[in-house]
Motif scaffolding. Structure first.
Motif, short mmCIF file in Angstrom:
data_model
loop_
_atom_site.label_atom_id
_atom_site.label_comp_id
_atom_site.label_asym_id
_atom_site.label_seq_id
_atom_site.Cartn_x
_atom_site.Cartn_y
_atom_site.Cartn_z
N ALA A 6 -29.19 11.22 16.35
CA ALA A 6 -28.32 11.85 17.48
C ALA A 6 -28.77 12.93 17.89
O ALA A 6 -28.94 13.37 19.17
CB ALA A 6 -27.02 11.91 16.76
N TRP A 74 -23.60 9.20 27.32
CA TRP A 74 -24.22 8.35 26.18
C TRP A 74 -24.49 9.56 25.03
O TRP A 74 -24.34 9.52 23.75
CB TRP A 74 -25.60 7.98 26.75
CG TRP A 74 -26.57 6.92 25.85
CD1 TRP A 74 -26.32 5.96 25.27
CD2 TRP A 74 -27.53 7.76 24.76
NE1 TRP A 74 -27.30 5.74 24.34
CE2 TRP A 74 -28.00 6.59 24.27
CE3 TRP A 74 -28.14 8.90 24.80
CZ2 TRP A 74 -29.15 6.86 23.30
CZ3 TRP A 74 -29.32 9.15 23.82
CH2 TRP A 74 -29.62 8.17 23.02
N ALA A 77 -21.43 10.32 23.41
CA ALA A 77 -20.96 9.13 22.47
C ALA A 77 -21.78 9.38 21.31
O ALA A 77 -21.28 9.30 20.13
CB ALA A 77 -21.12 7.87 23.05
N GLN A 78 -23.19 9.63 21.14
CA GLN A 78 -24.13 10.00 20.20
C GLN A 78 -23.38 11.02 19.25
O GLN A 78 -23.59 10.91 18.11
CB GLN A 78 -25.41 10.11 20.74
CG GLN A 78 -26.00 8.93 21.24
CD GLN A 78 -26.34 7.66 20.39
OE1 GLN A 78 -26.49 7.83 19.09
NE2 GLN A 78 -25.65 6.55 20.77
N LYS A 79 -23.11 11.94 19.77
CA LYS A 79 -22.67 13.22 19.14
C LYS A 79 -21.55 12.83 18.43
O LYS A 79 -21.05 13.19 17.15
CB LYS A 79 -22.30 14.47 20.08
CG LYS A 79 -22.07 15.68 19.50
CD LYS A 79 -21.96 16.82 20.23
CE LYS A 79 -21.51 18.11 19.43
NZ LYS A 79 -21.10 19.07 20.19
N ALA A 80 -20.39 12.13 19.10
CA ALA A 80 -19.19 12.03 18.54
C ALA A 80 -19.34 10.90 17.30
O ALA A 80 -18.93 10.97 16.19
CB ALA A 80 -18.18 11.17 19.33
N TYR A 81 -20.41 10.03 17.36
CA TYR A 81 -20.61 8.88 16.41
C TYR A 81 -20.99 9.62 15.22
O TYR A 81 -20.92 9.58 14.07
CB TYR A 81 -21.87 7.85 16.97
CG TYR A 81 -22.01 6.85 15.98
CD1 TYR A 81 -21.43 5.99 15.43
CD2 TYR A 81 -23.32 7.24 15.31
CE1 TYR A 81 -22.07 5.16 14.38
CE2 TYR A 81 -23.89 6.50 14.21
CZ TYR A 81 -23.26 5.38 13.59
OH TYR A 81 -23.72 4.56 12.72
N ALA A 82 -22.21 10.59 15.48
CA ALA A 82 -22.66 11.37 14.32
C ALA A 82 -21.60 12.09 13.59
O ALA A 82 -21.73 12.30 12.33
CB ALA A 82 -23.71 12.24 14.88
N VAL A 84 -18.41 11.33 13.34
CA VAL A 84 -17.53 10.38 12.76
C VAL A 84 -18.14 9.79 11.51
O VAL A 84 -17.77 9.75 10.31
CB VAL A 84 -17.08 9.32 13.75
CG1 VAL A 84 -16.37 8.00 12.91
CG2 VAL A 84 -16.13 9.91 14.73
N ASN A 85 -19.56 9.70 11.84
CA ASN A 85 -20.32 9.09 10.44
C ASN A 85 -20.46 9.99 9.53
O ASN A 85 -20.17 9.52 8.36
CB ASN A 85 -21.81 8.68 11.25
CG ASN A 85 -22.43 7.76 10.29
OD1 ASN A 85 -21.86 7.08 9.39
ND2 ASN A 85 -23.81 8.05 10.22
#
Length: 154
Positions: A6, A74, A77-82, A84-85
Motif C-alpha cells: 500500500a 484508490w 482505499a489502499q491505506k484503509a485496507y492496510a 484494517v489488515n
C-alpha cells in the motif's frame, strides 16, 4: 495486499525530468499511482501492471479530472485496507494464530538466489546476502506473473 504494498502506491512529490525524445524539460506530477506530463504521457502503475500511452489532453480534461479523483479514492482505499489488515493480523495473533512459515526445499537454487539473479540482470542493486528489499521481491513476482523471467530465474 500488505502495508508495504500500500505504501508503494502512495502519492509522491512532483519531479522534473527530461524526456529522451524531447529537447526541453517536462514536469511530471505523480498523483496516486498516476504520473502525467505536460507532453500528454500518462503512466499508471496498478500493483505491478503498467498502463502507458500518449493521450490528447484537449477534449479529455474532464475524464482526466475524474481519473484523478478515482485515483485519490484508490489511494484512500489502499491505506484503509492496510490499516484494517494490520488490525486483523494483530487480532489473529492475539487469539494464538500465527502465520505459517514457508517450508524450505532442497535440490535447486533458493528463491533468494533466483530473485538476486533476476535483479542483477535488469540492473537493480541487490546485496549478495541478507534481506532482499520488498520492492524488489514485488517486482520479481510481477515479472514472474507476466512470464518475463529467464529459465534460470524461475
Amino acid at each position: 495486499m500488505t502495508a508495504a504494498a500500500a505504501k508503494k502506491t502512495a502519492a509522491k512529490p512532483t519531479t522534473t525530468k527530461t524526456a529522451p525524445e524531447a529537447t526541453e524539460t517536462e514536469e511530471v506530477t505523480k498523483v496516486s499511482p498516476i504520473k502525467r506530463s505536460t507532453r500528454t504521457v500518462l503512466e499508471i502503475d496498478l500493483d505491478g501492471t503498467m498502463y502507458t500511452g500518449e493521450i490528447d489532453m484537449e477534449g479529455n480534461e474532464e475524464a482526466l479530472k475524474e481519473l484523478d479523483e478515482v485515483a485519490k479514492q484508490w489511494d484512500a482505499a489502499q491505506k484503509a485496507y492496510a490499516e484494517v489488515n494490520v488490525k486483523f493480523m494483530e487480532k489473529l495473533e492475539e487469539i494464538g494464530l500465527r502465520p505459517e512459515r514457508p517450508k524450505t526445499t532442497t535440490g535447486g537454487p533458493s528463491q533468494s538466489k533466483l530473485i538476486r539473479r533476476w535483479a542483477r540482470r535488469i540492473e537493480l542493486e541487490v546485496n549478495e546476502q541478507g534481506k532482499i528489499p520488498a520492492y524488489i521481491v514485488e517486482k520479481y513476482e510481477a515479472a514472474k506473473k507476466r512470464g518475463e523471467l529467464n529459465e534460470n530465474e524461475k
